[in-house]
Design a protein around this motif. Structure first.
Motif, PDB file in Angstrom:
ATOM      1  N   THR A  22      -5.222  13.492  -9.610  1.00  0.00           N
ATOM      2  CA  THR A  22      -4.743  13.262 -10.976  1.00  0.00           C
ATOM      3  C   THR A  22      -4.636  11.768 -11.264  1.00  0.00           C
ATOM      4  O   THR A  22      -4.544  10.936 -10.352  1.00  0.00           O
ATOM      5  N   ASP A  23      -4.610  11.435 -12.554  1.00  0.00           N
ATOM      6  CA  ASP A  23      -4.421  10.042 -12.955  1.00  0.00           C
ATOM      7  C   ASP A  23      -3.097   9.495 -12.426  1.00  0.00           C
ATOM      8  O   ASP A  23      -2.988   8.307 -12.101  1.00  0.00           O
ATOM      9  N   ALA A  24      -2.085  10.358 -12.345  1.00  0.00           N
ATOM     10  CA  ALA A  24      -0.767   9.913 -11.894  1.00  0.00           C
ATOM     11  C   ALA A  24      -0.755   9.523 -10.417  1.00  0.00           C
ATOM     12  O   ALA A  24       0.075   8.724  -9.993  1.00  0.00           O
ATOM     13  N   ASP A  25      -1.680  10.077  -9.634  1.00  0.00           N
ATOM     14  CA  ASP A  25      -1.684   9.840  -8.186  1.00  0.00           C
ATOM     15  C   ASP A  25      -2.755   8.870  -7.723  1.00  0.00           C
ATOM     16  O   ASP A  25      -2.688   8.358  -6.606  1.00  0.00           O
ATOM     17  N   VAL A  26      -3.776   8.616  -8.547  1.00  0.00           N
ATOM     18  CA  VAL A  26      -4.976   7.953  -8.029  1.00  0.00           C
ATOM     19  C   VAL A  26      -4.724   6.520  -7.573  1.00  0.00           C
ATOM     20  O   VAL A  26      -5.293   6.069  -6.558  1.00  0.00           O
ATOM     21  N   GLU A  27      -3.876   5.770  -8.254  1.00  0.00           N
ATOM     22  CA  GLU A  27      -3.605   4.400  -7.823  1.00  0.00           C
ATOM     23  C   GLU A  27      -2.948   4.389  -6.444  1.00  0.00           C
ATOM     24  O   GLU A  27      -3.345   3.624  -5.548  1.00  0.00           O
ATOM     25  N   LYS A  28      -1.962   5.244  -6.267  1.00  0.00           N
ATOM     26  CA  LYS A  28      -1.269   5.328  -4.983  1.00  0.00           C
ATOM     27  C   LYS A  28      -2.236   5.711  -3.866  1.00  0.00           C
ATOM     28  O   LYS A  28      -2.211   5.126  -2.779  1.00  0.00           O
ATOM     29  N   PRO A  68       5.681   7.703   4.214  1.00  0.00           N
ATOM     30  CA  PRO A  68       6.161   8.743   3.292  1.00  0.00           C
ATOM     31  C   PRO A  68       5.546  10.104   3.619  1.00  0.00           C
ATOM     32  O   PRO A  68       4.398  10.197   4.056  1.00  0.00           O
ATOM     33  N   LEU A  69       6.318  11.146   3.396  1.00  0.00           N
ATOM     34  CA  LEU A  69       5.772  12.506   3.412  1.00  0.00           C
ATOM     35  C   LEU A  69       5.253  12.752   2.003  1.00  0.00           C
ATOM     36  O   LEU A  69       6.022  12.949   1.062  1.00  0.00           O
ATOM     37  N   LEU A  70       3.958  12.710   1.858  1.00  0.00           N
ATOM     38  CA  LEU A  70       3.342  12.626   0.541  1.00  0.00           C
ATOM     39  C   LEU A  70       3.259  13.982  -0.144  1.00  0.00           C
ATOM     40  O   LEU A  70       2.855  14.978   0.448  1.00  0.00           O
ATOM     41  N   THR A  71       3.647  13.990  -1.402  1.00  0.00           N
ATOM     42  CA  THR A  71       3.414  15.139  -2.276  1.00  0.00           C
ATOM     43  C   THR A  71       2.661  14.658  -3.503  1.00  0.00           C
ATOM     44  O   THR A  71       2.690  13.475  -3.851  1.00  0.00           O
ATOM     45  N   THR A  72       1.978  15.579  -4.163  1.00  0.00           N
ATOM     46  CA  THR A  72       1.259  15.226  -5.385  1.00  0.00           C
ATOM     47  C   THR A  72       2.244  15.088  -6.536  1.00  0.00           C
ATOM     48  O   THR A  72       3.429  15.420  -6.413  1.00  0.00           O
ATOM     49  N   SER A  73       1.751  14.604  -7.670  1.00  0.00           N
ATOM     50  CA  SER A  73       2.611  14.457  -8.849  1.00  0.00           C
ATOM     51  C   SER A  73       3.122  15.800  -9.339  1.00  0.00           C
ATOM     52  O   SER A  73       4.095  15.870 -10.083  1.00  0.00           O
ATOM     53  N   GLN A  74       2.453  16.900  -8.914  1.00  0.00           N
ATOM     54  CA  GLN A  74       2.926  18.246  -9.270  1.00  0.00           C
ATOM     55  C   GLN A  74       3.924  18.788  -8.252  1.00  0.00           C
ATOM     56  O   GLN A  74       4.385  19.925  -8.360  1.00  0.00           O
ATOM     57  N   GLY A  75       4.262  17.974  -7.237  1.00  0.00           N
ATOM     58  CA  GLY A  75       5.224  18.403  -6.235  1.00  0.00           C
ATOM     59  C   GLY A  75       4.632  19.208  -5.099  1.00  0.00           C
ATOM     60  O   GLY A  75       5.367  19.729  -4.251  1.00  0.00           O
ATOM     61  N   GLU A  76       3.299  19.309  -5.047  1.00  0.00           N
ATOM     62  CA  GLU A  76       2.659  20.066  -3.976  1.00  0.00           C
ATOM     63  C   GLU A  76       2.472  19.189  -2.748  1.00  0.00           C
ATOM     64  O   GLU A  76       2.310  17.981  -2.845  1.00  0.00           O
ATOM     65  N   LYS A  77       2.488  19.823  -1.578  1.00  0.00           N
ATOM     66  CA  LYS A  77       2.300  19.086  -0.338  1.00  0.00           C
ATOM     67  C   LYS A  77       0.889  18.533  -0.281  1.00  0.00           C
ATOM     68  O   LYS A  77      -0.082  19.243  -0.513  1.00  0.00           O
ATOM     69  N   ARG A 131       0.820  -1.218   0.000  1.00  0.00           N
ATOM     70  CA  ARG A 131       0.000   0.000   0.000  1.00  0.00           C
ATOM     71  C   ARG A 131       0.853   1.267   0.000  1.00  0.00           C
ATOM     72  O   ARG A 131       0.330   2.374   0.156  1.00  0.00           O
ATOM     73  N   GLN A 132       2.163   1.115  -0.145  1.00  0.00           N
ATOM     74  CA  GLN A 132       3.106   2.236  -0.232  1.00  0.00           C
ATOM     75  C   GLN A 132       3.061   3.105   1.029  1.00  0.00           C
ATOM     76  O   GLN A 132       3.223   4.328   0.971  1.00  0.00           O
ATOM     77  N   LEU A 133       2.839   2.459   2.174  1.00  0.00           N
ATOM     78  CA  LEU A 133       2.753   3.175   3.443  1.00  0.00           C
ATOM     79  C   LEU A 133       4.041   3.123   4.247  1.00  0.00           C
ATOM     80  O   LEU A 133       4.083   3.617   5.377  1.00  0.00           O
ATOM     81  N   CYS A 166       5.078  -0.477  25.123  1.00  0.00           N
ATOM     82  CA  CYS A 166       5.078  -0.072  23.717  1.00  0.00           C
ATOM     83  C   CYS A 166       6.450  -0.301  23.104  1.00  0.00           C
ATOM     84  O   CYS A 166       7.461   0.168  23.635  1.00  0.00           O
ATOM     85  N   THR A 167       6.498  -1.007  21.985  1.00  0.00           N
ATOM     86  CA  THR A 167       7.784  -1.344  21.363  1.00  0.00           C
ATOM     87  C   THR A 167       7.933  -0.819  19.940  1.00  0.00           C
ATOM     88  O   THR A 167       8.966  -1.032  19.310  1.00  0.00           O
ATOM     89  N   ILE A 168       6.903  -0.146  19.413  1.00  0.00           N
ATOM     90  CA  ILE A 168       6.943   0.321  18.020  1.00  0.00           C
ATOM     91  C   ILE A 168       6.429   1.752  17.960  1.00  0.00           C
ATOM     92  O   ILE A 168       5.382   2.060  18.546  1.00  0.00           O
ATOM     93  N   GLN A 169       7.164   2.610  17.256  1.00  0.00           N
ATOM     94  CA  GLN A 169       6.664   3.959  16.986  1.00  0.00           C
ATOM     95  C   GLN A 169       6.532   4.156  15.481  1.00  0.00           C
ATOM     96  O   GLN A 169       7.436   3.819  14.713  1.00  0.00           O
ATOM     97  N   VAL A 170       5.381   4.702  15.066  1.00  0.00           N
ATOM     98  CA  VAL A 170       5.110   5.035  13.679  1.00  0.00           C
ATOM     99  C   VAL A 170       5.071   6.549  13.551  1.00  0.00           C
ATOM    100  O   VAL A 170       4.527   7.247  14.420  1.00  0.00           O
ATOM    101  N   GLY A 171       5.656   7.086  12.488  1.00  0.00           N
ATOM    102  CA  GLY A 171       5.630   8.529  12.259  1.00  0.00           C
ATOM    103  C   GLY A 171       5.980   8.851  10.824  1.00  0.00           C
ATOM    104  O   GLY A 171       6.391   7.970  10.053  1.00  0.00           O
ATOM    105  N   GLY A 172       5.824  10.114  10.461  1.00  0.00           N
ATOM    106  CA  GLY A 172       6.230  10.549   9.131  1.00  0.00           C
ATOM    107  C   GLY A 172       7.733  10.420   8.961  1.00  0.00           C
ATOM    108  O   GLY A 172       8.488  10.370   9.944  1.00  0.00           O
ATOM    109  N   SER A 173       8.192  10.374   7.729  1.00  0.00           N
ATOM    110  CA  SER A 173       9.619  10.140   7.483  1.00  0.00           C
ATOM    111  C   SER A 173      10.505  11.243   8.047  1.00  0.00           C
ATOM    112  O   SER A 173      11.689  11.015   8.320  1.00  0.00           O
TER     113      SER A 173
END
Length: 457
Positions: free
Chosen positions: A293-299, A255-264, A27-29, A215-222
């Motif tokens: 966008t079509d470039a981002d929708v699958e992700k 991942p710190l996600l950006t759109t295919s246009q490079g926007e946050k 799931r690209q998470l 607690c043994t696991i921490q999840v966070g943004g990159s």
């Protein structure tokens, strides 16, 4: 005792038999993890995982969805999940990913945000659970999310004791090597000691949750990678010689996600897309994902929904054959809105979409229109005297659809003034109750996309 959700068997129909880390990867998470093989082995038993949320705003926004959904995948696999509100660290400010120092927030604002964020996070998990059970009624039993606030243990912490018990385990050269610190050190104003010490506080949070809750696991943004490693290092140094400790703490970043246009990701026209319908309407939330966008929708389908990955792959293949139908975008908008705002929010978004972007109003009902646009400034309540027996150009000018009566009349003459999606070129046309949808609502439009919805009180 935490509440438990009743269910029957397993989550196979959501994850196709993949182990948790493989599912998150599909799931690209996952941006990065520590000791992947050991981590996978560690997850063979129920564990406790946490995500931190900074209380710099009063509501969750779309950018929070990635780490929270990652945590939710642990949640539906039967692990214990924690959300940590940074009631203390929010007073300091995280330097990660920033070139300039954050302005220190007012204590009262942080306290208020912590309360509303607690409600927001609990609501998200409650609704996401409903969404998951709708997709897979055979989900295994899992515990309810717990929300904690690090102010509870940091507010009474004595500085000298903290330096002796925690500071002694941190080496400045290692702290300087963290990406968040190096980035700020390269900036003109450098970094303050307050922000420099942030990683000690976040590291201590991990240790405290390890000590008190296992607690043994921490999840966070990159951008949190260095801060999370600080916590693991602290736990290893304090617990390393203790009987029974085997170095079993792990980090997972999304991942710190950006759109295919490079926007946050999570911004619409520069504004945050909030999960609170009072801040971002059902319509605007739905439309944000529909405009993917079509470039981002699958992700995005893989990241933001619980649809099986194989099903998503099939949908994307169909979408690629007929991209003009926007099948994938419609599914994405539907699924995310359903998860965040339930069926009533989805229905309101769909009705509002028909009103503002559709061409056929024959199936619309006045009560649904009013409900769907309840927080939208384009919906105006008015009296019969303000609406009935008055020419359409005068109404358009009176309620601000056009700047003046003359502009409205020119629009009408040019077939640019619409009533319920039908152009009204007659400048003397007067509105009567029979012209209203269900005798209650008039939908006016100037040009292609400027709308005014008038509803009788």
């Amino acid at each position: 005792m935490p509440l438990r959700w009743r269910a029957i068997r397993c989550t196979r129909n959501l994850h196709s038999g993949r182990d948790l880390l493989s599912e998150l990867s599909a799931r690209q998470l996952i941006a990065d993890v520590t000791r992947l093989d050991d981590f996978a082995e560690h997850l063979q038993k129920p564990r406790t995982i946490y995500v931190g949320v900074d209380p710099t705003a009063k509501s969750l926004h779309a950018g929070h969805l990635i780490p929270l959904l990652c945590l939710f995948h642990f949640h539906i696999r039967g692990h214990n999940t924690l959300a940590l509100i940074g009631g203390a660290t929010g007073l300091v400010g995280d330097p990660s990913g920033r070139m300039k120092e954050r302005s220190l927030s007012e204590k009262t604002q942080i306290e208020s945000n912590a309360i509303t964020l607690t409600d927001s996070i609990q609501q998200f998990f409650s609704r996401a659970t409903e969404y998951a059970l709708e997709k897979a009624p055979s989900l295994s039993t899992f515990t309810q999310l717990q929300v904690v606030n690090n102010l509870d243990w940091l507010k009474e912490l004595n500085l000298l004791d903290f330096l002796r018990s925690t500071g002694i385990h941190f080496r400045v050269n290692h702290m300087l090597a963290r990406d968040s610190v190096k980035l700020r050190m390269s900036a003109h104003n450098g970094i303050t000691f307050t922000e420099f010490a942030y990683q000690l506080l976040q590291g201590y949070d991990f240790y405290e949750l390890f000590r008190s809750r296992g607690c043994t696991i921490q999840v966070g943004g990159s951008d949190q990678w260095g801060n999370i490693l600080s916590g693991i290092d602290l736990i290893n140094k304090i617990e390393g010689d203790c009987a029974g400790y085997n170095g079993g703490c792990f980090a997972l970043t999304t991942p710190l996600l950006t759109t295919s246009q490079g926007e946050k990701f999570g911004k619409s026209a520069g504004n945050a897309v909030w999960l609170d319908e009072n801040l971002t309407s059902y319509l605007d939330f739905y439309q944000f994902f529909l405009r993917t966008t079509d470039a981002d929708v699958e992700k995005y389908l893989k990241m933001f929904t619980l649809l099986p990955v194989g099903e998503i792959d099939a949908i994307v293949r169909e979408h690629e054959i007929h991209p003009e139908r926007r099948l994938a975008q419609r599914l994405l908008a539907k699924e995310v809105t359903l998860m965040i705002h339930r069926k009533e929010g989805l229905e309101a978004a769909r009705v509002a979409t028909k009103v503002l972007f559709g061409t056929d109003y024959s199936t619309l009902h006045a009560k649904d229109i009013v409900k769907s646009l309840a927080n939208d400034p384009r919906l105006v309540r008015c009296t019969e005297d303000e609406l009935l027996g008055i020419t359409l150009p005068n109404i358009a000018a009176k309620f601000g659809l056009t700047s003046s009566k003359s502009v409205a009349r020119q629009l009408a003459i040019g077939n640019g003034l619409y009533l319920n999606n039908v152009p009204q070129p007659d400048v003397h046309f007067k509105l009567e109750r029979s012209h209203l949808i269900d005798g209650q609502v008039a939908i006016l439009r100037a040009g292609k996309d400027t709308h005014l919805i008038l509803a009788l009180r």
